[in-house]
Motif scaffolding. Structure first.
Motif, PDB file in Angstrom:
ATOM      1  N   ASP A 181     107.308 -15.160 -61.229  1.00 57.23           N
ATOM      2  CA  ASP A 181     107.185 -16.017 -60.052  1.00 57.23           C
ATOM      3  C   ASP A 181     105.732 -15.912 -59.560  1.00 57.23           C
ATOM      4  O   ASP A 181     105.304 -14.857 -59.080  1.00 57.23           O
ATOM      5  CB  ASP A 181     108.178 -15.580 -58.970  1.00 57.23           C
ATOM      6  CG  ASP A 181     108.253 -16.573 -57.816  1.00 57.23           C
ATOM      7  OD1 ASP A 181     107.448 -17.527 -57.794  1.00 57.23           O
ATOM      8  OD2 ASP A 181     109.117 -16.378 -56.932  1.00 57.23           O
ATOM      9  N   THR A 183     103.404 -15.853 -57.259  1.00 57.24           N
ATOM     10  CA  THR A 183     103.301 -15.803 -55.799  1.00 57.24           C
ATOM     11  C   THR A 183     101.879 -15.568 -55.294  1.00 57.24           C
ATOM     12  O   THR A 183     101.639 -15.673 -54.093  1.00 57.24           O
ATOM     13  CB  THR A 183     104.225 -14.696 -55.244  1.00 57.24           C
ATOM     14  OG1 THR A 183     104.057 -13.523 -56.030  1.00 57.24           O
ATOM     15  CG2 THR A 183     105.673 -15.122 -55.303  1.00 57.24           C
ATOM     16  N   ALA A 184     100.944 -15.237 -56.186  1.00 56.06           N
ATOM     17  CA  ALA A 184      99.567 -15.003 -55.736  1.00 56.06           C
ATOM     18  C   ALA A 184      98.630 -15.962 -56.479  1.00 56.06           C
ATOM     19  O   ALA A 184      99.050 -17.004 -56.952  1.00 56.06           O
ATOM     20  CB  ALA A 184      99.187 -13.542 -55.955  1.00 56.06           C
TER      21      ALA A 184
ATOM     22  N   HIS B 172      96.602  -5.858 -60.195  1.00 56.64           N
ATOM     23  CA  HIS B 172      95.735  -6.988 -60.538  1.00 56.64           C
ATOM     24  C   HIS B 172      94.321  -6.821 -59.988  1.00 56.64           C
ATOM     25  O   HIS B 172      93.440  -7.590 -60.341  1.00 56.64           O
ATOM     26  CB  HIS B 172      96.299  -8.284 -59.955  1.00 56.64           C
ATOM     27  CG  HIS B 172      97.533  -8.782 -60.630  1.00 56.64           C
ATOM     28  ND1 HIS B 172      97.594  -9.074 -61.976  1.00 56.64           N
ATOM     29  CD2 HIS B 172      98.767  -9.070 -60.144  1.00 56.64           C
ATOM     30  CE1 HIS B 172      98.807  -9.526 -62.279  1.00 56.64           C
ATOM     31  NE2 HIS B 172      99.536  -9.529 -61.191  1.00 56.64           N
ATOM     32  N   HIS B 175      92.977  -8.490 -53.735  1.00 53.44           N
ATOM     33  CA  HIS B 175      92.951  -9.942 -53.511  1.00 53.44           C
ATOM     34  C   HIS B 175      93.106 -10.288 -52.028  1.00 53.44           C
ATOM     35  O   HIS B 175      93.736  -9.547 -51.262  1.00 53.44           O
ATOM     36  CB  HIS B 175      94.095 -10.614 -54.297  1.00 53.44           C
ATOM     37  CG  HIS B 175      93.809 -10.769 -55.772  1.00 53.44           C
ATOM     38  ND1 HIS B 175      94.025 -11.935 -56.459  1.00 53.44           N
ATOM     39  CD2 HIS B 175      93.312  -9.897 -56.685  1.00 53.44           C
ATOM     40  CE1 HIS B 175      93.676 -11.784 -57.737  1.00 53.44           C
ATOM     41  NE2 HIS B 175      93.251 -10.552 -57.893  1.00 53.44           N
ATOM     42  N   LEU B 192      96.747  -5.939 -55.077  1.00 56.70           N
ATOM     43  CA  LEU B 192      97.810  -6.873 -55.465  1.00 56.70           C
ATOM     44  C   LEU B 192      98.444  -6.355 -56.751  1.00 56.70           C
ATOM     45  O   LEU B 192      97.734  -6.026 -57.702  1.00 56.70           O
ATOM     46  CB  LEU B 192      97.205  -8.262 -55.705  1.00 56.70           C
ATOM     47  CG  LEU B 192      98.155  -9.344 -56.224  1.00 56.70           C
ATOM     48  CD1 LEU B 192      99.136  -9.782 -55.135  1.00 56.70           C
ATOM     49  CD2 LEU B 192      97.369 -10.547 -56.755  1.00 56.70           C
ATOM     50  N   ASP B 216     104.043 -11.271 -57.939  1.00 58.34           N
ATOM     51  CA  ASP B 216     102.778 -10.680 -57.529  1.00 58.34           C
ATOM     52  C   ASP B 216     102.843 -10.432 -56.027  1.00 58.34           C
ATOM     53  O   ASP B 216     102.948 -11.378 -55.236  1.00 58.34           O
ATOM     54  CB  ASP B 216     101.616 -11.621 -57.875  1.00 58.34           C
ATOM     55  CG  ASP B 216     101.394 -11.704 -59.378  1.00 58.34           C
ATOM     56  OD1 ASP B 216     101.661 -10.691 -60.058  1.00 58.34           O
ATOM     57  OD2 ASP B 216     100.967 -12.757 -59.864  1.00 58.34           O
ATOM     58  N   TRP B 218     101.417  -8.154 -52.520  1.00 57.25           N
ATOM     59  CA  TRP B 218     100.337  -7.372 -51.931  1.00 57.25           C
ATOM     60  C   TRP B 218     100.866  -6.025 -51.440  1.00 57.25           C
ATOM     61  O   TRP B 218     102.072  -5.872 -51.183  1.00 57.25           O
ATOM     62  CB  TRP B 218      99.720  -8.144 -50.759  1.00 57.25           C
ATOM     63  CG  TRP B 218      98.762  -9.208 -51.199  1.00 57.25           C
ATOM     64  CD1 TRP B 218      97.407  -9.122 -51.239  1.00 57.25           C
ATOM     65  CD2 TRP B 218      99.074 -10.526 -51.684  1.00 57.25           C
ATOM     66  NE1 TRP B 218      96.860 -10.298 -51.722  1.00 57.25           N
ATOM     67  CE2 TRP B 218      97.848 -11.162 -51.995  1.00 57.25           C
ATOM     68  CE3 TRP B 218     100.263 -11.231 -51.894  1.00 57.25           C
ATOM     69  CZ2 TRP B 218      97.790 -12.476 -52.494  1.00 57.25           C
ATOM     70  CZ3 TRP B 218     100.212 -12.521 -52.393  1.00 57.25           C
ATOM     71  CH2 TRP B 218      98.990 -13.128 -52.685  1.00 57.25           C
TER      72      TRP B 218
END
Lengths: 229, 225
Positions: A181, A183-184, B172, B175, B192, B216, B218
């Protein structure tokens, strides 16, 4: 709650009074002031913005030409074909896609942070954006209608196998499904499994087997000679 | 607060209808114009991607549901142009001034399009808090799955994950946090993570015991378990 953050400009008394006098179905949103027909609404906004010098119609044509003719799934297909052909390239792509893709010129808007995920007999990957329509533009272009549809956004995370069935895809029982998914600002590309018996084909011939849907995970790569989807 | 756009897991939407691989990129000419006008207005620099996403989410549930995809884009764009005082309500009614706008010098020119699209807008940042979670670690998605800074504000934490147990898959980087950036509160960058959840932790009736969903998320969306 932070004071003022959620206060919209159009709720100021003068604006509100003006709205009350107007027969629009949604008095809180300025878009209702534009013509309701979608094509006319876009045309009206484009005309207003052009008259004020805020947009350049030639720039709009350039944007449309880019996504209609130059950036699309053919980009992703080249990457997949190269990964199938070149183990070192594939390893680098899966480890850290951004520099590898940048070398090929596949960087840009909505593809700033790429992750490539590999399908295997044990795991099938599928990509969705339940909250909006996030999609790796530099590799796949503008998403197809179904990717942006309520049905796909709602169902892909809860019943991916039934969604795959809508695409005519059935997975073995011992293949796990992993749904991503988006989402970022990270964008995902699926590396589909290479069809059997295609080892040794040229990258160009391999790329012709890679469908857009196979790189989203709602399809599989085609076998040689298989009719286009 | 759940909003209508947060539809992951929802029932009742019917089948997904695939399209031919060679179907037109834009089904209607106005779809292409809507996309192009939206991208060109973004280049005026009056908002960021989180603000524009939030503008679409703030359409009334009724509008969000009845509007097609690009109708949402164009309605949210019109709302944003007025909210950010680029245009007035009189302008939208065709009764505004036709003179050159103060922002006209920032208008995206045809020759600049390729460069702007190729440059993109990376969301990773230097600095910010250090990562506190490591790959493999069990975490729980925040409950409720709401924006913690602004009541009813923008968030990228889908409702269907609220309270679910997941496992850190990868970091990641650091971000921009949409929950802050959508509201003029700064970029507030955070680590993230890709976080994997077993479908059986998310749904009462998962299709398969080994299926997973990865999101993803935070750092502030997550709690240690």
């Amino acid at each position: 709650m932070i004071d003022g953050i959620m206060k919209h400009d159009w709720t100021e008394p003068a604006a509100a009074a003006q709205h009350e006098a107007m027969p629009h179905d949604d008095p809180n949103h300025p878009h209702a002031l534009l013509p309701p027909d979608p094509a006319l609404r876009v045309k009206a906004l484009e005309t207003i913005l052009t008259q004020k010098g805020l947009i350049d119609p030639a720039a709009l044509d350039e944007i449309i030409d880019t996504y209609q003719n130059r950036i699309g799934p053919q980009n992703g297909a080249r990457v997949v074909a190269k990964a199938w052909s070149d183990p070192e390239f594939k390893a680098a792509l899966l480890a850290d896609a951004d520099p590898v893709l940048a070398d090929l010129g596949y960087y840009g808007r909505q593809g700033e942070h790429m992750v490539v995920v590999e399908n295997t007999p044990a795991q099938h990957n599928m990509v969705v954006c339940t909250l909006c329509s996030c999609y790796p533009w530099p590799l796949l272009g503008i998403p197809p209608g179904w990717y942006k549809s309520d049905a796909y956004r709602a169902r892909a995370v809860r019943e991916p196998r039934k969604v795959l069935a809508d695409f005519g895809v059935s997975l073995p029982e011992d293949t796990a499904v992993r749904v991503w998914d988006s989402t970022a600002e990270v964008r995902y590309l699926v590396l589909p499994m290479q069809p059997e018996g295609t080892e040794g084909l040229s990258e160009e011939d391999l790329a012709a087997l890679v469908t857009r849907d196979s790189m989203i995970g709602t399809g599989l790569a085609k076998a040689p000679g298989e009719a286009p989807a | 607060m759940t909003r209508v756009h947060d539809m992951g897991g929802r029932f009742g939407d019917g089948p997904v209808v695939p399209e031919a691989e060679d179907a037109p990129v834009f089904d209607q000419d106005w779809h292409a114009r809507a996309l192009a006008v939206t991208l060109a207005c973004g280049a005026l620099g009056q908002w960021n991607i989180d603000v524009s996403r939030h503008a679409r989410e703030r359409l009334t549930p009724k509008d969000y549901t009845r509007f097609s995809y690009y109708e949402k884009w164009i309605a949210a764009l019109a709302d944003l142009l007025v909210e950010k005082r680029v245009l007035t309500q009189e302008d939208l009614q065709g009764q505004g001034a036709e003179e050159l706008h103060a922002l006209a010098e920032r208008a995206l020119k045809a020759e600049a399009v390729a460069g702007v699209l190729a440059k993109g807008g990376p969301a990773d940042r230097e600095g910010g808090p250090a990562p506190v979670f490591t790959p493999g670690q069990a975490v729980r998605a925040r409950v409720p799955a709401d924006n913690a800074l602004v009541s009813g504000g923008h968030t990228r934490l889908p409702h269907y994950t609220a309270g679910a147990r997941g496992y850190i898959l990868r970091l990641h980087g650091t971000h921009v946090l949409p929950d802050s950036n959508a509201h003029g509160l700064g970029e507030a960058p955070e680590p993230l993570y890709a976080v994997r959840f077993f479908a059986r932790e998310l749904w009462a009736h998962p299709e398969h015991p080994d299926d997973e969903v990865v999101l993803d998320l935070w750092q502030s969306y997550l709690e240690p378990l």
